[in-house]
Design a protein around this motif. Structure first.
Motif, short mmCIF file in Angstrom:
data_model
loop_
_atom_site.label_atom_id
_atom_site.label_comp_id
_atom_site.label_asym_id
_atom_site.label_seq_id
_atom_site.Cartn_x
_atom_site.Cartn_y
_atom_site.Cartn_z
N LEU A 137 -5.64 7.34 1.91
CA LEU A 137 -6.67 8.39 1.98
C LEU A 137 -6.71 9.21 0.70
O LEU A 137 -7.79 9.56 0.21
CB LEU A 137 -6.44 9.28 3.20
CG LEU A 137 -6.76 8.65 4.54
CD1 LEU A 137 -6.26 9.55 5.68
CD2 LEU A 137 -8.24 8.37 4.68
N GLU A 145 0.26 11.26 7.50
CA GLU A 145 0.05 10.82 8.88
C GLU A 145 1.39 11.06 9.60
O GLU A 145 2.34 10.29 9.44
CB GLU A 145 -0.36 9.35 8.93
CG GLU A 145 -0.38 8.75 10.30
CD GLU A 145 -1.34 9.41 11.27
OE1 GLU A 145 -1.15 9.22 12.47
OE2 GLU A 145 -2.29 10.10 10.84
N ASN A 182 4.19 6.34 5.00
CA ASN A 182 2.95 7.12 4.98
C ASN A 182 1.81 6.41 4.23
O ASN A 182 1.09 6.99 3.44
CB ASN A 182 3.19 8.51 4.37
CG ASN A 182 1.99 9.41 4.54
OD1 ASN A 182 1.32 9.40 5.56
ND2 ASN A 182 1.70 10.21 3.52
N ARG A 183 1.66 5.12 4.48
CA ARG A 183 0.62 4.34 3.79
C ARG A 183 -0.78 4.87 4.08
O ARG A 183 -1.63 4.85 3.20
CB ARG A 183 0.73 2.87 4.17
CG ARG A 183 1.96 2.18 3.61
CD ARG A 183 1.97 2.14 2.08
NE ARG A 183 0.82 1.42 1.60
CZ ARG A 183 0.13 1.72 0.50
NH1 ARG A 183 0.48 2.71 -0.26
NH2 ARG A 183 -0.92 1.02 0.15
N LEU A 184 -1.04 5.34 5.31
CA LEU A 184 -2.37 5.86 5.61
C LEU A 184 -2.67 7.09 4.76
O LEU A 184 -3.74 7.19 4.16
CB LEU A 184 -2.50 6.20 7.09
CG LEU A 184 -3.85 6.78 7.51
CD1 LEU A 184 -4.98 5.82 7.20
CD2 LEU A 184 -3.84 7.13 9.00
N TRP A 193 2.59 3.12 8.48
CA TRP A 193 1.35 3.85 8.26
C TRP A 193 1.57 5.36 8.29
O TRP A 193 0.82 6.11 7.66
CB TRP A 193 0.29 3.45 9.27
CG TRP A 193 -0.19 2.06 9.05
CD1 TRP A 193 0.08 0.97 9.81
CD2 TRP A 193 -1.02 1.60 7.97
NE1 TRP A 193 -0.51 -0.15 9.27
CE2 TRP A 193 -1.21 0.21 8.14
CE3 TRP A 193 -1.61 2.21 6.88
CZ2 TRP A 193 -1.95 -0.56 7.27
CZ3 TRP A 193 -2.36 1.44 6.02
CH2 TRP A 193 -2.53 0.08 6.21
#
Length: 51
Positions: free
Chosen positions: A38, A14, A32-34, A22
């Motif tokens: 995913l 992301e 970059n947790r999103l 996120w």
């Protein structure tokens, strides 16, 4: 779901300058947790499809 699966084993990022939790914070140093979530979902779905 097909779009997520079409990413194969690519790293999902992301890319955003306004969120370092996120997203990648715009400079690649964010968490970059999103993207991580995913990729975990994609891996779980792929495992279920193999059964």
């Amino acid at each position: 779901m097909s779009i997520l699966l079409s990413t194969g084993d690519c790293t999902i990022v992301e890319h955003t300058t306004n969120d370092a939790y996120w997203g990648d914070g715009g400079n690649g140093h964010g968490q970059n947790r999103l993207g991580t979530l995913l990729m975990e979902i994609r891996d779980g779905v792929e495992d279920k499809l193999r059964l």
